[in-house]
Design an enzyme around this catalytic site. Structure first.
Site, PDB file in Angstrom:
ATOM      1  N   GLN A  20     145.416 154.389  53.686  1.00 22.14           N
ATOM      2  CA  GLN A  20     145.170 154.533  52.237  1.00 22.14           C
ATOM      3  C   GLN A  20     146.298 155.344  51.602  1.00 22.14           C
ATOM      4  OE1 GLN A  20     142.539 153.073  50.483  1.00 22.14           O
ATOM      5  NE2 GLN A  20     143.666 153.790  48.703  1.00 22.14           N
ATOM      6  N   LYS A  34     135.680 149.941  50.371  1.00 20.47           N
ATOM      7  CA  LYS A  34     136.179 149.021  51.407  1.00 20.47           C
ATOM      8  C   LYS A  34     135.219 149.007  52.595  1.00 20.47           C
ATOM      9  CE  LYS A  34     140.904 149.687  49.875  1.00 20.47           C
ATOM     10  NZ  LYS A  34     142.148 150.445  49.959  1.00 20.47           N
ATOM     11  N   ASP A  63     147.496 145.089  54.853  1.00 22.63           N
ATOM     12  CA  ASP A  63     148.009 145.139  53.480  1.00 22.63           C
ATOM     13  C   ASP A  63     149.261 144.278  53.298  1.00 22.63           C
ATOM     14  OD1 ASP A  63     146.423 146.662  51.726  1.00 22.63           O
ATOM     15  OD2 ASP A  63     147.082 148.543  52.646  1.00 22.63           O
TER      16      ASP A  63
END
Ligand code: NAP
Length: 284
Positions: free
Chosen positions: A93, A49, A116
């Site tokens: 994460q 990422k 997200d």
């Protein structure tokens, strides 16, 4: 002849286009990723990422905590990041260590920085027919991939194996929004193959070897979300690729299918949140 849903190729196209947009901005978007512990897979995901963000000109801020970090310490950091005008997007994460309540952490992220799309506000909007700030990355990436290959979902039977909050459930809602008829299966589903055989589009998001050719109807579309390492250490998906390829009309490979599209969606979401925040603060 089966056609491969090439996530790498589409990712590259999307990111090239996004880079042009970011190059034109005076101020650049920023993404903050919080990683807790030493999970090797999580470290790889986070590094990918970071690398992708940097190639696009997105500022990436990595915060690493030891596994022993407390829930309160994480909540305090998220509060600080929510108020930091230099951070547009926050990603925690997953998975988090067992002593941390993952839902408390996700809920603490400001919905306008929730890259997200996992906060209760963004998921609530998705499930109640409103528009969230951004859509969850994996289902969003899947839809971008299906759209690229002009795969129609209206009126189709989409069977999703897996009901997690990050893949199965939001994917189901996003498919419903496209007027698909959706069935969700999980580990308690009886006679799974009887259901998967009725799928026009089969999405598998489990993380183990599960889907074989005798579970599918000819010419169906197969989207493999699962990722795991087999006994030889090879990365593979839920679907028995070689045999299923002989009967499906389209199939996404692992690696190279949904994974790259998830990263592409993350970058798009970071850009979108940046734009929303900047329009807001400049009153446009
Ligand atoms: P998860 O939270 O562990 O969910 C797995 C789901 O699979 C659960 O709903 C579980 O049912 C169901 N399941 C387990 N065994 C089953 C069986 N034998 N038959 C039918 N259903 C079964 O996982 P996740 O976070 O959604 O991720 C799923 C997979 O996708 C993992 O391999 C993950 O690494 C991968 N993934 C890939 C990407 C990508 O970008 N490509 C992104 C996210 C995740 P229950 O609910 O009943 O337990």
């Amino acid at each position: 002849m089966v056609e491969i849903l090439d996530g790498k190729k589409l990712r590259d196209e999307i990111l090239a286009e996004l880079k042009l947009k970011i190059d034109m901005l005076d101020k650049k978007p920023s993404l903050c990723v919080i990683l807790v512990g030493e999970n090797p897979a999580s470290k790889i995901y986070v590094n990918n990422k970071k690398k992708t963000a940097e190639k696009l000109g997105i500022k990436s801020v990595m915060i690493n905590y030891p596994k022993s970090v407390t829930e309160n310490e994480l909540l305090e950091k998220i509060k600080e990041l929510n108020n930091d005008v230099n951070i547009n997007a926050i990603l925690v994460q997953l998975p988090l260590p067992a002593h941390i309540n993952c839902q408390n952490i996700i809920s603490a992220i400001s919905p306008i920085k929730d890259v997200d799309g996992f906060t209760p506000e963004n998921l609530g909007k998705l499930f109640s027919g409103q528009t969230p700030y951004v859509y969850p990355c994996t289902p969003k990436g899947m839809l971008l991939l299906l759209d690229k290959y002009n795969i129609e979902l209206d009126g189709k039977h989409v069977v999703i194996v897996g009901r997690s909050n990050i893949v199965g459930k939001p994917a189901a809602q996003m498919m419903l929004n496209r007027n698909a008829t959706v069935t969700i299966c999980h580990s308690h589903t009886k006679n799974l193959a009887d259901i998967t055989k009725t799928a026009d589009v089969l999405i598998s998001a489990v993380g183990e070897k599960l889907i074989e050719d005798n579970m599918l109807k000819p010419n169906c579309v197969v989207v493999d979300v699962g990722i795991f390492k087999d006994n030889s250490g090879k990365t593979r998906g839920d679907v028995e690729f070689d045999t299923v390829s002989r009967i499906a009309s389209y199939i996404s490979p692992v690696p190279g299918g949904v994974g790259p599209m998830t990263i592409a969606s993350l970058m798009i979401n970071t850009f979108e949140l940046f734009m929303i925040q900047n329009k807001r603060s400049s009153g446009i």
